[in-house]
Design an enzyme around this catalytic site. Structure first.
Site, PDB file in Angstrom:
ATOM      1  N   GLY A  28      32.165   6.172  55.640  1.00 29.16           N
ATOM      2  CA  GLY A  28      32.663   7.534  55.802  1.00 29.16           C
ATOM      3  C   GLY A  28      34.109   7.652  55.369  1.00 29.16           C
ATOM      4  CG  ASN A  29      35.352   9.454  52.806  1.00 35.82           C
ATOM      5  OD1 ASN A  29      35.124  10.652  52.720  1.00 35.82           O
ATOM      6  ND2 ASN A  29      34.617   8.527  52.187  1.00 35.82           N
ATOM      7  CB  SER A  44      38.917   2.587  48.825  1.00 31.82           C
ATOM      8  OG  SER A  44      37.728   2.030  48.361  1.00 31.82           O
ATOM      9  CD  GLU A  75      32.285  10.258  47.932  1.00 27.68           C
ATOM     10  OE1 GLU A  75      32.745  11.023  47.058  1.00 27.68           O
ATOM     11  OE2 GLU A  75      31.095   9.938  48.011  1.00 27.68           O
ATOM     12  CG  HIS A  94      31.719  11.824  53.317  1.00 27.33           C
ATOM     13  ND1 HIS A  94      30.503  12.429  53.111  1.00 27.33           N
ATOM     14  CD2 HIS A  94      31.643  10.625  52.698  1.00 27.33           C
ATOM     15  CE1 HIS A  94      29.729  11.623  52.396  1.00 27.33           C
ATOM     16  NE2 HIS A  94      30.401  10.510  52.134  1.00 27.33           N
ATOM     17  CG  HIS A  96      26.929   7.688  54.220  1.00 23.28           C
ATOM     18  ND1 HIS A  96      27.013   6.542  53.459  1.00 23.28           N
ATOM     19  CD2 HIS A  96      27.636   8.634  53.548  1.00 23.28           C
ATOM     20  CE1 HIS A  96      27.753   6.780  52.384  1.00 23.28           C
ATOM     21  NE2 HIS A  96      28.156   8.041  52.420  1.00 23.28           N
ATOM     22  CE1 TYR A 115      24.439  28.071  71.928  1.00 22.19           C
ATOM     23  CE2 TYR A 115      22.294  27.435  72.804  1.00 22.19           C
ATOM     24  CZ  TYR A 115      23.676  27.443  72.899  1.00 22.19           C
ATOM     25  OH  TYR A 115      24.296  26.840  73.956  1.00 22.19           O
ATOM     26  CG  HIS A 159      26.314  10.917  49.502  1.00 18.45           C
ATOM     27  ND1 HIS A 159      27.219  11.115  48.487  1.00 18.45           N
ATOM     28  CD2 HIS A 159      26.971  10.191  50.429  1.00 18.45           C
ATOM     29  CE1 HIS A 159      28.349  10.507  48.789  1.00 18.45           C
ATOM     30  NE2 HIS A 159      28.222   9.956  49.970  1.00 18.45           N
ATOM     31  CE1 TYR A 212      32.730  33.346  75.716  1.00 24.70           C
ATOM     32  CE2 TYR A 212      31.502  31.812  74.360  1.00 24.70           C
ATOM     33  CZ  TYR A 212      31.582  32.632  75.471  1.00 24.70           C
ATOM     34  OH  TYR A 212      30.517  32.723  76.312  1.00 24.70           O
TER      35      TYR A 212
HETATM   36 ZN   LIG Z   1      29.610   8.891  51.113  1.00 21.06          ZN
END
Ligand SMILES: [Zn+2]
Length: 220
Positions: A28-29, A44, A75, A94, A96, A115, A159, A212
């Site tokens: 992820g990032n 990275s 990414e 981001h 996975h 909802y 992805h 709200y």
């Molecule tokens: Zn990715």
């Protein structure tokens, strides 16, 4: 070091994505937009459990590194592309994450199955961006198109996921909701045909959330 507080937030959120199980390894990032319009992004290939604020990379709006010895996330073009498209967004996560990515591998978006999907999307659904190679400008375009002007989340075909918000912390909390909704939809599909809420029903939820003001929906 510039942006100490924002670097700490990016590092804290990156560790949280791993601790929550949404990210395994370095898949992820996390990024944040600085007040000057540059981008702080996770490096990275570095294990997030040992990530320190000074490891977070600073890049310009086109993704060119401004400082730091570590290479920014592969990414980075996806993050900078989304920031260019969405001036209202200052934090991106981001992942996975398993259930959302499973749906993305089936070519599914998440409809108004619950909802709380209204929290993720002004359209009442989490859209799916078409597949393309990771790390490309084309992926940034597909993701930006799927997010449009009002969605806070999208799936990336074969992805993973993207969530966007005013801060990395808020984007992370949306990624938790997204995975929750993906799991509910996945499980409902296993047992039958989920009931999909109508546009009117989702509209009422959206209006209630916005009434709200700044407070987050409780999910009660
Ligand atoms: Zn990715």
């Amino acid at each position: 070091l510039l942006y100490q507080k924002l670097r700490e937030e990016v590092a804290r959120v990156a560790r949280a994505t791993v601790a929550s199980g949404l990210v395994t390894g370095t898949s992820g990032n996390v990024s944040a937009r600085t007040p000057e319009g540059d981008v702080l992004i996770t490096p990275s290939g570095l294990d997030y459990s040992v990530l320190e604020p000074e490891d977070v990379c600073l890049v310009d709006p086109n993704g060119e590194p401004k400082e730091g010895e570590l290479a920014p996330s592969t990414e980075t073009p996806m993050h900078t592309g989304i920031y260019r498209a969405r001036t209202d967004v200052d934090g991106i996560v981001h992942t996975h994450s398993k259930f959302a990515t499973t749906l993305a591998c089936l070519g599914l978006e998440i409809p108004s199955v619950h909802y709380m999907v209204a929290v993720l999307s002004g359209e009442g659904r989490v859209p799916l961006a078409p597949y393309t190679t990771y790390g490309t400008e084309e992926l940034a375009r597909h993701a930006s198109e799927a997010l449009g002007g009002s969605n806070s989340a999208c799936l990336l075909q074969n992805h993973g996921t993207i969530t966007v918000a005013k801060s990395p912390e808020k984007a992370f909390s949306l990624s938790v909701v997204l995975e929750d909704m993906a799991e509910v939809y996945y499980r409902a599909l296993l047992l039958g045909e989920p009931i999909i809420l109508t546009e009117e029903q989702m509209g009422e939820v959206s209006a209630k959330i916005h009434s709200y003001g700044q407070s987050k929906p409780s999910g009660d």
